[in-house]
Design an enzyme around this catalytic site. Structure first.
Site, short mmCIF file in Angstrom:
data_model
loop_
_atom_site.label_atom_id
_atom_site.label_comp_id
_atom_site.label_asym_id
_atom_site.label_seq_id
_atom_site.Cartn_x
_atom_site.Cartn_y
_atom_site.Cartn_z
N SER A 1 0.85 -1.18 -0.01
CA SER A 1 0.00 -0.04 0.08
C SER A 1 1.09 1.21 0.04
CB SER A 1 -0.96 0.18 0.99
OG SER A 1 -1.61 -1.00 1.33
N GLU B 1 -3.59 -0.38 -9.39
CA GLU B 1 -2.43 0.75 -10.03
C GLU B 1 -1.15 -0.21 -10.29
OE1 GLU B 1 -3.75 4.26 -6.87
OE2 GLU B 1 -2.57 2.72 -5.97
N HIS C 1 -1.33 -2.98 -7.41
CA HIS C 1 -1.70 -2.51 -6.12
C HIS C 1 -3.37 -2.84 -6.39
CE1 HIS C 1 -3.01 0.45 -3.16
NE2 HIS C 1 -2.68 -0.58 -2.29
N ASN D 1 -3.89 5.87 -2.44
CA ASN D 1 -3.67 6.18 -0.64
C ASN D 1 -2.85 7.45 -0.59
OD1 ASN D 1 -4.71 3.55 -0.44
ND2 ASN D 1 -3.03 2.49 -0.30
N1 CAA Z 1 -16.96 -10.34 -2.09
C1 CAA Z 1 -17.98 -10.38 -3.21
N2 CAA Z 1 -18.78 -9.60 -3.24
C2 CAA Z 1 -18.73 -8.63 -2.29
C3 CAA Z 1 -18.01 -8.20 -1.28
C4 CAA Z 1 -16.87 -9.39 -1.18
N3 CAA Z 1 -15.99 -9.47 -0.45
N4 CAA Z 1 -18.23 -7.25 -0.79
C5 CAA Z 1 -19.22 -6.77 -1.25
N5 CAA Z 1 -19.68 -7.45 -2.19
C6 CAA Z 1 -20.90 -7.22 -3.10
C7 CAA Z 1 -22.17 -7.41 -2.65
O1 CAA Z 1 -22.50 -8.87 -2.93
C8 CAA Z 1 -23.07 -6.56 -3.30
O2 CAA Z 1 -23.54 -7.20 -4.57
P1 CAA Z 1 -24.96 -6.76 -5.25
O3 CAA Z 1 -24.47 -5.43 -5.94
O4 CAA Z 1 -25.29 -7.89 -5.99
O5 CAA Z 1 -25.75 -6.49 -4.05
C9 CAA Z 1 -22.19 -5.30 -3.54
O6 CAA Z 1 -20.85 -6.00 -3.54
C10 CAA Z 1 -22.40 -4.27 -2.70
O7 CAA Z 1 -22.04 -4.80 -1.35
P2 CAA Z 1 -23.26 -4.48 0.06
O8 CAA Z 1 -24.49 -4.38 -0.50
O9 CAA Z 1 -22.88 -5.59 1.18
O10 CAA Z 1 -22.50 -2.98 0.70
P3 CAA Z 1 -22.29 -1.77 -0.11
O11 CAA Z 1 -23.34 -1.44 -0.98
O12 CAA Z 1 -22.05 -0.71 1.00
O13 CAA Z 1 -21.05 -2.10 -0.70
C11 CAA Z 1 -18.65 -2.19 -0.63
C12 CAA Z 1 -19.78 -2.73 -0.12
C13 CAA Z 1 -18.22 -2.40 -2.21
C14 CAA Z 1 -17.41 -2.58 0.24
C15 CAA Z 1 -18.79 -0.42 -0.52
O14 CAA Z 1 -19.05 0.06 0.79
C16 CAA Z 1 -17.40 0.23 -0.89
O15 CAA Z 1 -17.10 0.74 -1.93
N6 CAA Z 1 -16.59 0.78 0.24
C17 CAA Z 1 -15.54 1.64 -0.01
C18 CAA Z 1 -14.23 0.49 -0.27
C19 CAA Z 1 -13.04 1.33 -0.53
O16 CAA Z 1 -12.89 2.47 -0.32
N7 CAA Z 1 -11.88 0.73 -0.73
C20 CAA Z 1 -10.66 1.03 -0.86
C21 CAA Z 1 -9.98 0.92 0.54
S1 CAA Z 1 -8.22 1.49 0.33
C22 CAA Z 1 -7.31 0.19 -0.35
O17 CAA Z 1 -7.97 -0.88 -0.59
C23 CAA Z 1 -5.96 0.46 -0.74
C24 CAA Z 1 -5.00 0.20 0.46
O18 CAA Z 1 -3.79 0.01 0.24
C25 CAA Z 1 -5.46 0.36 1.92
P1 NAD Z 2 -3.66 -9.20 6.36
O1 NAD Z 2 -3.06 -9.06 7.86
O2 NAD Z 2 -5.29 -9.20 6.30
O3 NAD Z 2 -3.01 -10.43 5.83
C1 NAD Z 2 -1.83 -10.69 5.52
C2 NAD Z 2 -1.37 -12.01 5.63
O4 NAD Z 2 0.00 -12.34 5.43
C3 NAD Z 2 -1.61 -13.00 7.00
O5 NAD Z 2 -2.53 -13.92 6.77
C4 NAD Z 2 -0.23 -13.10 7.54
O6 NAD Z 2 -0.09 -14.48 8.06
C5 NAD Z 2 0.51 -13.56 6.13
N1 NAD Z 2 2.05 -13.30 6.21
C6 NAD Z 2 2.57 -12.38 6.79
N2 NAD Z 2 3.97 -12.59 6.67
C7 NAD Z 2 4.27 -13.82 5.91
C8 NAD Z 2 5.14 -14.46 5.33
N3 NAD Z 2 6.63 -14.09 5.52
N4 NAD Z 2 4.98 -15.34 4.39
C9 NAD Z 2 3.62 -15.56 4.08
N5 NAD Z 2 2.66 -15.05 4.58
C10 NAD Z 2 2.85 -14.07 5.71
O7 NAD Z 2 -3.11 -7.95 5.39
P2 NAD Z 2 -3.81 -7.46 4.07
O8 NAD Z 2 -4.93 -6.32 4.29
O9 NAD Z 2 -4.34 -8.44 3.19
O10 NAD Z 2 -2.52 -6.63 3.43
C11 NAD Z 2 -1.68 -7.44 2.72
C12 NAD Z 2 -0.73 -6.42 2.05
O11 NAD Z 2 -1.66 -5.77 1.25
C13 NAD Z 2 -0.07 -5.18 2.90
O12 NAD Z 2 1.20 -5.13 1.86
C14 NAD Z 2 -1.06 -4.11 2.53
O13 NAD Z 2 -0.33 -2.82 2.77
C15 NAD Z 2 -1.35 -4.24 1.17
N6 NAD Z 2 -2.76 -3.87 0.98
C16 NAD Z 2 -3.87 -3.69 1.80
C17 NAD Z 2 -5.14 -3.19 1.70
C18 NAD Z 2 -6.39 -3.23 2.60
O14 NAD Z 2 -7.13 -2.51 2.37
N7 NAD Z 2 -6.07 -3.78 3.74
C19 NAD Z 2 -5.39 -2.69 0.44
C20 NAD Z 2 -4.47 -2.87 -0.66
C21 NAD Z 2 -3.04 -3.31 -0.22
#
Ligand code: CAA
Ligand code: NAD
Length: 376
Positions: A137, A170, A158, A282
């Site tokens: 991330s 990405e 990503h 991010n």
């Molecule tokens: N697997 C499969 N399908 C899923 C699912 C999953 N894990 N989660 C949700 N769905 C599907 C549902 O079945 C539903 O399908 P239908 O349209 O057929 O009903 C649809 O997605 C919508 O889900 P919900 O009705 O349960 O709930 P919702 O409308 O609130 O949507 C969500 C859920 C898609 C998660 C929405 O809330 C959302 O887009 N949230 C924001 C997510 C976001 O910002 N993600 C980015 C995070 S940052 C990141 O990932 C990067 C990083 O590095 C940290």
């Molecule tokens: P998580 O904690 O849900 O899962 C990480 C997994 O990796 C765990 O099951 C752990 O047991 C395993 N693990 C740790 N060290 C290991 C090793 N040496 N060998 C094998 N397995 C190992 O974390 P996550 O949210 O799935 O995040 C994983 C990566 O993806 C991170 O780099 C995170 O920054 C990135 N990411 C996270 C998100 C998010 O929304 N959580 C979105 C995009 C990218």
């Protein structure tokens, strides 16, 4: 040094076997989407127990996808689920699991040293043609790639949570472009140093020499020109060596194109960005999420009200606190701590006391049953 999609596509073998390291939130999602789209997938994690949980979460999620995809045809839906699951195997041995891989996607904990250690090991056993990608991330892809020899076959891929739903990928491309830039400079310099101007220089010196009388004077002049020529030759050799190094990795375009094609084969929309902290999403999203926590820390509003406000007032599908719990507070803390250490003067990357405290208490969000909210 234009990227030749068409030419590269001809040379590129399609990715069929995918190994996903880390079967947590992201790894399970990536493995699922790869299997849904016909790839053969191995998921690796530390224990069989974690891997069984990954499989269970995939089964649940594929069923949701299939209900939507095959609304009118329950049998086709069941077949889709069965086929998807049958393409996934689980294994706790990473080295063994990458032997046949065309692509290894790493989705383990957000820690540079742990990621480097893993890739360093895998680099020794994977086929030379295997592409490595990290789902990090926030960490620089170039830093992670420093642990392997195959830097030309290393990319950032990503995904977004929940992977089966979020359409974006990405693709981090900076190190490839940098190489292209350096190569260009090297070629230009090499042209400048080509034999023609040097020879011309020497000829004009000989012309001048005809008119000179003093042997001593001539020897000194000759020595200077010879030194100059030698320096030019040395420079040229250095550039040639650099170019050889670069050319060894010049097929990075193929890596980029493979990752683009793979993302499209998964049904995702890829965007390209530089190897810059947080890439695109991010870099914008995480400071916003932590700013929401700071707003609450100041006592300006409650988490619930902030969430309602951002959903109803800004049209976000989740409020920042819901999203923080969904992403994982541990992952968010790893991201913030890493950026804060690297850029201590940027207040946007300041750590949040509230997040630190919740992580210390083991409250990581949805995945542990509690974070800002309770999910029990
Ligand atoms: N697997 C499969 N399908 C899923 C699912 C999953 N894990 N989660 C949700 N769905 C599907 C549902 O079945 C539903 O399908 P239908 O349209 O057929 O009903 C649809 O997605 C919508 O889900 P919900 O009705 O349960 O709930 P919702 O409308 O609130 O949507 C969500 C859920 C898609 C998660 C929405 O809330 C959302 O887009 N949230 C924001 C997510 C976001 O910002 N993600 C980015 C995070 S940052 C990141 O990932 C990067 C990083 O590095 C940290
Ligand atoms: P998580 O904690 O849900 O899962 C990480 C997994 O990796 C765990 O099951 C752990 O047991 C395993 N693990 C740790 N060290 C290991 C090793 N040496 N060998 C094998 N397995 C190992 O974390 P996550 O949210 O799935 O995040 C994983 C990566 O993806 C991170 O780099 C995170 O920054 C990135 N990411 C996270 C998100 C998010 O929304 N959580 C979105 C995009 C990218």
């Amino acid at each position: 040094f234009a990227r030749g999609m068409a030419t590269s596509a001809v040379r590129m073998a399609a990715i069929k076997n995918v190994t996903v390291i880390g079967g947590g939130l992201m790894g399970a999602g990536i493995a699922q989407v790869a299997a849904q789209t016909g790839h053969s997938v191995i998921i690796v994690d530390q224990t069989q127990e974690i891997l069984k949980q990954s499989r269970a979460s995939i089964e649940k999620s594929v069923s949701r996808v299939s209900k939507k995809k095959f609304k009118e045809d329950a049998n086709a839906g069941m077949e889709f689920v069965k086929k998807t699951i049958s393409r996934i195997t689980i294994n706790t041995n990473a080295e063994e699991s990458v032997k046949e891989a065309d692509l290894v996607i790493e989705a383990i904990v957000e820690n540079l040293d742990v990621k480097k250690e893993l890739f360093g090991r895998l680099d020794k056993v994977a086929k030379p043609s295997t592409i490595f990608a990290s789902n990090t991330s926030s960490l620089p892809i170039t830093d992670i790639a420093s642990s392997v020899e195959r830097r030309d076959k290393f990319g950032g891929l990503h995904f977004f949570n929940p992977v089966p739903v979020m359409k974006l990928v990405e693709i981090v491309d900076d190190h490839i472009k940098n190489k292209g830039g350096i190569l260009k400079v090297a070629i230009t310099q090499r042209t400048d140093l080509s034999a023609a101007p040097a020879r011309q220089h020497y000829m004009s010196f000989l012309d001048e020499e005809k008119g000179r009388r003093s042997n001593k004077q001539r020897t000194q002049r000759e020595k200077n020109v010879m030194d100059e020529l030698q320096e030019l030759r040395r420079k040229k050799r250095r550039i040639e060596t650099d170019m050889d190094e670069l050319l060894k990795s010049a097929n990075s375009d193929d890596t980029y194109n493979s990752l683009m094609s793979f993302s499209e084969a998964l049904g995702k929309t890829p965007v390209t960005c530089k190897d810059t902290p947080g890439f695109i999403v991010n870099r914008l999203l995480v400071p916003y999420l932590v700013e929401a926590v700071r707003l609450v820390e100041r006592g300006d509003a409650s988490p619930r009200d902030v969430d309602v406000a951002m959903k109803l007032g800004a049209g976000y599908p989740m409020g920042p606190f819901e999203l923080l719990d969904y992403v994982g507070l541990d992952t968010t803390k790893f991201i913030m701590d890493g950026w804060h250490e690297k850029f201590p003067d940027n207040p946007l990357f300041n750590t949040s006391e509230k997040i630190n405290k919740l992580v210390e208490e083991g409250k990581f969000g949805v995945k542990t049953g509690e974070g800002f909210y309770s999910y029990r």
